[in-house]
Design an enzyme around this catalytic site. Structure first.
Site: not given
Ligand SMILES: NC(=O)c1ccc[n+]([C@@H]2O[C@H](COP(=O)([O-])OP(=O)(O)OC[C@H]3O[C@@H](n4cnc5c(N)ncnc54)[C@H](O)[C@@H]3O)[C@@H](O)[C@H]2O)c1
Length: 263
Positions: A159, A163
């Site tokens: 991951y 990123k």
């Molecule tokens: N939550 C955190 O602490 C955090 C921190 C830094 C970065 N992020 C990044 O933010 C973004 C959103 O994170 P989140 O916490 O809302 O996650 P989440 O899991 O709640 O949402 C991610 C969404 O992406 C969708 N998804 C997964 N694989 C897919 C695919 N192949 N095609 C289409 N859609 C797909 C999932 O179904 C889900 O609805 C991600 O890129 C994550 O890496 C999150």
């Protein structure tokens, strides 16, 4: 001051829940029409209906596995033919796998890289091509990277690497897409209060031999602001970066991590 997205067509991936949903809602709140993309049909359709009812803009829901180049091509062609030219691309979808690098399988590497990184190259290329083809001279791309790209995280290696790839892709696209009037930026959130992060705390704590509570406390104790980020805070930043007032900001990542990382 809010942004003005009226008359703009936006795509948000990973929009069924979490930060992607918050981002789609933010574009809609500011008057934009939004194409919400996710792989989870049921949750996507529910979220799309919720946002459409709340903001009264046009909301479209598309089920696409963005790790497939062919699926992305078909998706963009259909959006262009049926809805119109896309002005804003928000790359929010992301996945992780709670494993140390020594235990990671090739299939897990491919999956995380495909969803988190390759999809952004692919969708950004399709986005730029359709803008060019219609003679439009302005567009905005904003992607979600992570603080993990800058500090690296144990049991979250592939991951972190995916990123870090987004940060580099953002630099390259920022340089290459300037001639098409497209700004390209990325945000690096810290711990954001979503279902994903709670699932991650559960799974990674096991790999690290801790309880989920111990693990969460250890990670978030280093946040100077003393709390997690809310999805709406990340969405606000993304809406600013892609909203027109920030067009001169390109090729860069902006960290939003409450002081956990200062880079
Ligand atoms: N939550 C955190 O602490 C955090 C921190 C830094 C970065 N992020 C990044 O933010 C973004 C959103 O994170 P989140 O916490 O809302 O996650 P989440 O899991 O709640 O949402 C991610 C969404 O992406 C969708 N998804 C997964 N694989 C897919 C695919 N192949 N095609 C289409 N859609 C797909 C999932 O179904 C889900 O609805 C991600 O890129 C994550 O890496 C999150």
């Amino acid at each position: 001051m809010g942004e003005n997205y009226k008359g703009r067509l936006c795509i948000a991936t990973g929009a069924a829940r979490g930060i992607g949903k918050a981002c789609a809602a933010k574009f809609a709140e500011y008057g934009g029409d939004v194409v919400m993309v996710d792989i989870n049909k049921k949750v996507l359709e529910k979220s799309a209906a919720e946002i459409a009812a709340k903001y009264g803009v046009k909301i479209y829901a598309y089920v696409v596995d963005i790790s497939s180049f062919e699926a992305c091509e078909q998706f963009m062609a259909e959006v262009n033919a049926k809805i119109g030219t896309v002005d804003v691309l928000a790359n929010c979808a992301g996945i992780t796998v709670a494993k140390h690098m020594i235990d990671l399988t090739p299939a897990e590497w491919e999956r995380v890289m495909g969803v988190n990184l390759r999809s952004i190259w692919c969708l950004s290329q399709l986005f730029a091509k359709q803008l060019k083809a219609t003679g439009k001279t302005k567009g905005n791309i904003v992607s979600i990277s992570s603080q993990a790209s800058k500090i690296g995280e144990s049991a979250n290696g592939v991951y972190s690497i995916s990123k870090a790839g987004i940060n580099s892709l953002t630099q390259v696209l920022g340089l290459e897409y300037a001639e098409y009037g497209i700004s390209v930026s990325a945000v690096c959130p810290g711990y954001v209060n979503t279902e994903m992060v709670q699932e991650v705390f559960q799974k990674r704590s096991i790999v690290e031999g801790k309880t989920p509570e111990e693990y969460e406390k250890e990670l978030t104790s280093g946040v100077a602001m003393g709390r997690m980020c809310e999805p709406e805070e990340v969405a606000d930043l993304m809406a600013f970066l892609a909203g027109g007032r920030a067009d001169y900001i390109t090729g860069v990542t902006v960290t939003i991590a409450g002081g956990k990382t200062l880079i």
